[in-house]
Design a protein around this motif. Structure first.
Motif, PDB file in Angstrom:
ATOM      1  N   THR A   1      -6.764  -0.073 -12.214  1.00 19.04           N
ATOM      2  CA  THR A   1      -5.901  -0.037 -13.405  1.00 19.04           C
ATOM      3  C   THR A   1      -5.764  -1.297 -14.306  1.00 19.04           C
TER       4      THR A   1
ATOM      5  N   GLU B   1      -9.222   5.681  -1.550  1.00 15.59           N
ATOM      6  CA  GLU B   1      -9.085   6.740  -0.732  1.00 15.59           C
ATOM      7  C   GLU B   1      -9.512   5.993   0.834  1.00 15.59           C
TER       8      GLU B   1
ATOM      9  N   GLU C   1      -3.103  -2.428 -10.179  1.00  7.81           N
ATOM     10  CA  GLU C   1      -3.230  -1.331  -8.952  1.00  7.81           C
ATOM     11  C   GLU C   1      -4.609  -1.182  -8.620  1.00  7.81           C
ATOM     12  N   GLN C   2      -5.019  -0.927  -7.379  1.00  5.74           N
ATOM     13  CA  GLN C   2      -6.284  -0.379  -7.083  1.00  5.74           C
ATOM     14  C   GLN C   2      -6.289   0.836  -6.220  1.00  5.74           C
ATOM     15  N   HIS C   3      -6.738   1.859  -6.872  1.00  5.53           N
ATOM     16  CA  HIS C   3      -6.604   3.216  -6.387  1.00  5.53           C
ATOM     17  C   HIS C   3      -8.064   3.532  -5.476  1.00  5.53           C
TER      18      HIS C   3
ATOM     19  N   TYR D   1       0.885  -1.118   0.107  1.00  7.15           N
ATOM     20  CA  TYR D   1       0.095   0.144   0.011  1.00  7.15           C
ATOM     21  C   TYR D   1       1.019   1.270   0.010  1.00  7.15           C
TER      22      TYR D   1
ATOM     23  N   LYS E   1      -3.019   3.702  -3.028  1.00  7.53           N
ATOM     24  CA  LYS E   1      -3.367   2.476  -3.987  1.00  7.53           C
ATOM     25  C   LYS E   1      -2.499   1.547  -3.343  1.00  7.53           C
TER      26      LYS E   1
ATOM     27  N   PRO F   1      -5.904   9.824  -0.034  1.00  8.04           N
ATOM     28  CA  PRO F   1      -5.901   8.820  -1.221  1.00  8.04           C
ATOM     29  C   PRO F   1      -4.376   8.066  -1.361  1.00  8.04           C
TER      30      PRO F   1
END
Length: 305
Positions: A214, A185, A181-183, A159, A173, A171
């Motif tokens: 992504t 918050e 990649e998981q974005h 992370y 990811k 924010p």
């Protein structure tokens, strides 16, 4: 996170003369190399200057702890190693009797911290290794707490974001080893827990909100390029690949996924799970154990055909 055995122990005071064997100056002060046994049972062997520990020396406590390193006017200063009674140890820089500068602290539970210290606390850039989980926190510290930009590295994902009071905030990811990649918050929410009938305790827990996933990035070998045939012997030989470099990276996008489905997908969801509601939240449990727990078990996303 524990700081076991880090309490400083009382050392020889200026008025605790005890027994001394060694060099002295013309004024009769301890000066040069000498050995001292204190009334409390501690011992010191090393350099003295005008009656005070000054230079390299070894101080042994009756509790079993010991310090090996530099002194300036009776205080630990410079580089030194302190072994605490529980077996934990610090190796690094000291200033005015405090851990200060760069150093490594190895804790009794096999955790370790490597980085900057200020006035006896972790402060600045540093890496904390959690032996139980194999995770690492790599980033900034302020007065002993994880704070600022950092990366929390687990065995198969990491992370990246900001931290405050050991919790991720804002924010960030998740980066998975397969290339996804998981974005999202982290948002802080209040969680009430009843202690008894009269009092309740309010705890703040960070919840993970996914915004997008992504593309996958796959590594594939580079096919050899044909060389123009040369005249003469060797014309029939197979051409060699140019450059001899590493394989190029080929990007393969996710297919058959709408924008709304991307917002709701989480690592580990298959195509049949894409219909779940948007904004499904993840819960962050504890950085110290290097674990991130979700409302449903998160698995890594699979590459869609």
């Amino acid at each position: 996170m524990s700081d076991l055995g880090s309490e400083e122990l009382e050392e020889e005071g200026e008025n605790d003369l005890g027994e001394y064997e060694g060099e002295r100056n013309e004024a009769g002060e301890r000066h040069g190399h000498g050995k001292a046994r204190l009334p409390n049972g501690d011992t010191y062997e090393g350099k003295y200057e005008h009656g005070k520990r000054h230079g390299q020396g070894t101080y042994k406590f009756k509790s079993g702890a010991r310090y090996i390193g530099g002194y300036v006017k009776n205080k630990k200063h410079g580089r030194g190693t302190f072994v605490y009674p529980d077996g934990s140890r610090y190796e690094g820089e000291w200033a005015d009797d405090l851990r200060h500068g760069h150093g490594v602290y190895r804790y009794v539970n096999n955790d370790s911290y490597t980085g900057e210290w200020f006035a006896h606390q972790r402060h600045g850039q540093g890496t904390y290794f959690y032996a139980e989980t194999g995770s690492k926190y790599v980033g900034t510290w302020v007065n002993g707490q994880q704070k600022g930009t950092a990366e929390l590295i687990h065995l198969n994902h990491r992370y990246q974001g900001k931290f405050l009071n050991k919790n991720p905030v804002g924010p960030g990811k998740y980066v998975f080893d397969i290339g996804c990649e998981q974005h999202g918050e982290y948002r802080l929410t209040d969680v009430e827990r009843e202690e008894d009938e009269e009092e309740t305790q309010v705890a703040v827990a960070p919840n993970w909100k996914v915004t997008k996933i992504t593309e996958l990035a796959l590594w594939t070998p580079t096919l050899p390029q044909e060389q123009p045939a040369a005249d003469g012997p060797g014309q029939g030989e197979a051409p060699e690949a140019e450059g001899g470099g590493e394989p190029a990276e080929e990007v393969q996008p996710l297919t058959n996924v709408s924008e709304g489905e991307l917002d709701s997908m989480q690592p580990g969801e298959e195509e049949g799970d894409a219909s779940r509601e948007d904004g499904e939240e993840f819960h962050y449990d504890s950085l110290d154990q290097g674990n991130v727990s979700f409302e449903e078990e998160a698995r890594q996303p699979e590459l869609l055909d």
